[in-house]
Motif scaffolding. Structure first.
Motif, mmCIF file in Angstrom:
data_model
loop_
_atom_site.group_PDB
_atom_site.id
_atom_site.type_symbol
_atom_site.label_atom_id
_atom_site.label_comp_id
_atom_site.label_asym_id
_atom_site.label_seq_id
_atom_site.Cartn_x
_atom_site.Cartn_y
_atom_site.Cartn_z
ATOM 1 N N ASP A 105 1.099 -1.039 -0.177
ATOM 2 C CA ASP A 105 -0.084 -0.106 -0.434
ATOM 3 C C ASP A 105 0.772 1.076 0.170
ATOM 4 O O ASP A 105 1.956 1.302 0.370
ATOM 5 C CB ASP A 105 -0.774 0.379 1.336
ATOM 6 C CG ASP A 105 -2.091 1.254 1.131
ATOM 7 O OD1 ASP A 105 -2.441 1.511 -0.066
ATOM 8 O OD2 ASP A 105 -2.505 1.724 2.106
ATOM 9 N N ILE A 106 0.546 2.438 -0.539
ATOM 10 C CA ILE A 106 1.484 3.340 -0.401
ATOM 11 C C ILE A 106 0.176 4.328 -0.048
ATOM 12 O O ILE A 106 -1.145 4.900 -0.211
ATOM 13 C CB ILE A 106 1.605 3.967 -2.501
ATOM 14 C CG1 ILE A 106 3.060 3.337 -2.475
ATOM 15 C CG2 ILE A 106 2.156 5.196 -2.176
ATOM 16 C CD1 ILE A 106 3.092 3.462 -3.763
ATOM 17 N N GLN A 107 0.582 5.230 0.829
ATOM 18 C CA GLN A 107 0.057 6.172 1.530
ATOM 19 C C GLN A 107 0.100 7.560 1.256
ATOM 20 O O GLN A 107 1.147 7.974 1.506
ATOM 21 C CB GLN A 107 -0.812 6.291 2.928
ATOM 22 C CG GLN A 107 -1.736 5.618 3.187
ATOM 23 C CD GLN A 107 -1.564 4.165 4.195
ATOM 24 O OE1 GLN A 107 -0.901 4.843 4.970
ATOM 25 N NE2 GLN A 107 -2.396 3.535 4.216
ATOM 26 N N ILE A 108 -0.595 8.079 0.564
ATOM 27 C CA ILE A 108 0.059 9.962 0.051
ATOM 28 C C ILE A 108 -1.181 10.307 0.277
ATOM 29 O O ILE A 108 -2.164 10.182 0.987
ATOM 30 C CB ILE A 108 -0.204 10.042 -1.720
ATOM 31 C CG1 ILE A 108 -0.758 9.401 -1.936
ATOM 32 C CG2 ILE A 108 0.877 8.670 -2.334
ATOM 33 C CD1 ILE A 108 -1.478 10.277 -3.780
ATOM 34 N N ASN A 109 -0.889 12.510 0.474
ATOM 35 C CA ASN A 109 -1.874 12.834 0.877
ATOM 36 C C ASN A 109 -2.402 13.598 -0.324
ATOM 37 O O ASN A 109 -2.512 13.699 -1.397
ATOM 38 C CB ASN A 109 -0.968 14.097 1.024
ATOM 39 C CG ASN A 109 -1.667 15.660 1.135
ATOM 40 O OD1 ASN A 109 -2.895 15.748 0.766
ATOM 41 N ND2 ASN A 109 -1.376 16.043 2.021
ATOM 42 N N LYS A 110 -3.848 12.485 0.095
ATOM 43 C CA LYS A 110 -4.868 12.484 -1.283
ATOM 44 C C LYS A 110 -5.199 13.950 -1.623
ATOM 45 O O LYS A 110 -5.437 13.711 -3.049
ATOM 46 C CB LYS A 110 -6.369 12.011 -0.998
ATOM 47 C CG LYS A 110 -5.517 10.402 -0.545
ATOM 48 C CD LYS A 110 -5.475 9.505 -1.090
ATOM 49 C CE LYS A 110 -5.862 7.477 -0.822
ATOM 50 N NZ LYS A 110 -4.331 7.225 -1.025
ATOM 51 N N ASP A 111 -5.358 14.190 -0.962
ATOM 52 C CA ASP A 111 -5.986 16.338 -1.420
ATOM 53 C C ASP A 111 -5.426 16.838 -2.527
ATOM 54 O O ASP A 111 -6.112 17.170 -3.486
ATOM 55 C CB ASP A 111 -5.708 17.004 -0.197
ATOM 56 C CG ASP A 111 -6.819 16.818 0.099
ATOM 57 O OD1 ASP A 111 -7.657 15.676 0.485
ATOM 58 O OD2 ASP A 111 -6.521 17.551 2.115
ATOM 59 N N ILE A 112 -4.079 16.707 -3.118
ATOM 60 C CA ILE A 112 -3.347 17.304 -3.546
ATOM 61 C C ILE A 112 -3.431 16.642 -4.928
ATOM 62 O O ILE A 112 -3.729 17.634 -6.129
ATOM 63 C CB ILE A 112 -1.661 17.082 -3.061
ATOM 64 C CG1 ILE A 112 -0.941 17.370 -2.477
ATOM 65 C CG2 ILE A 112 -0.767 17.508 -4.942
ATOM 66 C CD1 ILE A 112 -0.015 16.948 -1.351
ATOM 67 N N LEU A 113 -3.465 15.519 -5.062
ATOM 68 C CA LEU A 113 -4.182 14.695 -6.484
ATOM 69 C C LEU A 113 -5.400 14.443 -6.765
ATOM 70 O O LEU A 113 -5.757 13.882 -7.579
ATOM 71 C CB LEU A 113 -2.832 13.285 -6.740
ATOM 72 C CG LEU A 113 -1.793 13.526 -6.917
ATOM 73 C CD1 LEU A 113 -0.312 12.168 -6.771
ATOM 74 C CD2 LEU A 113 -1.124 14.226 -7.845
ATOM 75 N N LYS A 114 -5.894 14.932 -6.039
ATOM 76 C CA LYS A 114 -7.635 13.902 -5.924
ATOM 77 C C LYS A 114 -8.733 14.484 -7.761
ATOM 78 O O LYS A 114 -9.186 13.915 -8.167
ATOM 79 C CB LYS A 114 -8.512 14.418 -4.781
ATOM 80 C CG LYS A 114 -8.799 16.126 -5.263
ATOM 81 C CD LYS A 114 -10.083 16.914 -3.661
ATOM 82 C CE LYS A 114 -10.508 17.501 -3.623
ATOM 83 N NZ LYS A 114 -9.737 18.873 -3.809
ATOM 84 N N ASP A 115 -8.352 15.583 -8.095
ATOM 85 C CA ASP A 115 -8.058 16.180 -9.156
ATOM 86 C C ASP A 115 -7.563 15.705 -10.228
ATOM 87 O O ASP A 115 -7.904 15.656 -11.201
ATOM 88 C CB ASP A 115 -8.564 17.166 -9.621
ATOM 89 C CG ASP A 115 -9.818 18.029 -8.293
ATOM 90 O OD1 ASP A 115 -10.914 16.787 -8.315
ATOM 91 O OD2 ASP A 115 -9.271 19.101 -8.063
ATOM 92 N N PHE A 116 -6.399 14.779 -9.985
ATOM 93 C CA PHE A 116 -6.076 13.946 -11.113
ATOM 94 C C PHE A 116 -6.096 12.414 -11.516
ATOM 95 O O PHE A 116 -6.210 11.959 -10.840
ATOM 96 C CB PHE A 116 -4.287 14.340 -10.574
ATOM 97 C CG PHE A 116 -3.404 15.223 -10.645
ATOM 98 C CD1 PHE A 116 -4.066 16.598 -10.439
ATOM 99 C CD2 PHE A 116 -2.302 16.001 -11.204
ATOM 100 C CE1 PHE A 116 -3.812 17.825 -9.762
ATOM 101 C CE2 PHE A 116 -2.178 16.742 -11.075
ATOM 102 C CZ PHE A 116 -2.633 18.526 -10.182
ATOM 103 N N GLN A 117 -5.427 12.873 -12.735
ATOM 104 C CA GLN A 117 -5.852 10.983 -13.310
ATOM 105 C C GLN A 117 -4.758 9.896 -13.974
ATOM 106 O O GLN A 117 -3.258 10.629 -14.161
ATOM 107 C CB GLN A 117 -6.825 11.190 -14.660
ATOM 108 C CG GLN A 117 -6.635 9.705 -15.802
ATOM 109 C CD GLN A 117 -7.039 9.961 -16.924
ATOM 110 O OE1 GLN A 117 -6.122 9.733 -17.691
ATOM 111 N NE2 GLN A 117 -8.679 10.563 -16.786
ATOM 112 N N ILE A 118 -4.820 9.074 -12.608
ATOM 113 C CA ILE A 118 -3.152 9.074 -12.521
ATOM 114 C C ILE A 118 -3.037 7.659 -13.793
ATOM 115 O O ILE A 118 -4.177 6.138 -13.576
ATOM 116 C CB ILE A 118 -2.746 7.970 -11.118
ATOM 117 C CG1 ILE A 118 -2.696 9.373 -10.482
ATOM 118 C CG2 ILE A 118 -1.936 7.385 -10.739
ATOM 119 C CD1 ILE A 118 -2.747 9.756 -8.698
ATOM 120 N N ASN A 119 -2.508 7.740 -14.058
ATOM 121 C CA ASN A 119 -2.422 6.737 -15.249
ATOM 122 C C ASN A 119 -1.291 5.377 -15.272
ATOM 123 O O ASN A 119 -1.636 3.603 -15.580
ATOM 124 C CB ASN A 119 -1.805 6.890 -17.237
ATOM 125 C CG ASN A 119 -3.431 7.722 -16.495
ATOM 126 O OD1 ASN A 119 -4.014 7.386 -16.614
ATOM 127 N ND2 ASN A 119 -2.851 8.438 -17.958
#
Lengths: 135, 135
Positions: A105-119
């Motif tokens: 698992d990876i826990q990141i600060n979700k807020d920063i990337l919440k509107d990003f599409q990760i491919n």
DNA sequence: ATCATTGCAAACACTTTGCATACGC
DNA sequence: GCGTATGCAAAGTGTTTGCAATGAT
């Protein structure tokens, strides 16, 4: 074994020539993520007429068809991986060997990337491997 | 501001020439992790005699003195980061912009690497950024 | 016969090296 | 004046491109 590889290539829209089959087979059997140079030097023993251009062409084709991914650890060397699922890589600075490891698992600060599409996700560590630490 | 940078370079055993100061300052102020080309093209406006060799030399010096790290996302372009603490990078495939993000935790299968010495950790994602998704 | 694949040679892009010039103390 | 930093030009390395020869159907 070689038959399975042919089938797999065909299934992904790749005509399984000798060169392509051998290159893909090499990648499957050598989980250490070889560079183009390593692959070329090893396979040229089997296929004396092989050229590096073909190795490059083949990897670019495999990339287009999404059956391999690129591993970028060092700036000056591109490595390839036939396992397209997400996992980590460890590269030993001393011997240059690359090892795979599983990521739970990876826990990141979700807020920063919440509107990003990760491919794509890539994780790698560098340091000294077990064997090199013993020396 | 420029004074702080001079001091910081000196503290790390780097003689703060104009070029070195400007390059380091650029890295601090541009968190988007520029390539050598970007830095050169921007800074040459300020310092018309600047050469790419100096940019390369300077980065290699900064690397030796451990005040920057290399970010390897794409095989063909080396980017640099003046923040040497562990954090993630997101690169947008569309606009090419690189964003930082914080990592809270990574859970890996510890067994595999338990006898390995980890010196560097790198995590990056690729995809589409907020702005490019809107288009 | 047709179309795709291969592989040589040349071109390219990024980075490093060699060396002469210029700069700072 | 001496030692270091700079920057040009050339060399080096990894990858791509152009194109003719080969191979498969």
């Amino acid at each position: 074994m070689s038959k399975n590889i042919s089938e797999h290539l065909k299934k992904n829209g790749i005509k399984p020539s000798l060169q392509r089959t051998k290159i893909y087979e090499y990648l499957i059997e050598n989980k250490n993520h070889p560079t183009v140079d390593q692959i070329y030097n090893d396979l040229v023993k089997d296929i004396p007429t092989l050229s590096k251009t073909t190795v490059y062409n083949t990897f670019n084709l495999f990339m287009e068809k999404n059956i391999i991914t690129i591993i970028t650890i060092e700036e000056n060397e591109t490595r390839y991986d036939a396992d397209t699922t997400f996992h980590g890589h460890f590269k030993c600075d001393e011997c240059g060997e690359v090892y795979d490891f599983d990521i739970d698992d990876i826990q990141i600060n979700k807020d920063i990337l919440k509107d990003f599409q990760i491919n794509e996700r890539h994780l790698y560590f560098k340091g000294k491997c077990k064997d090199c630490l013993k020396k």
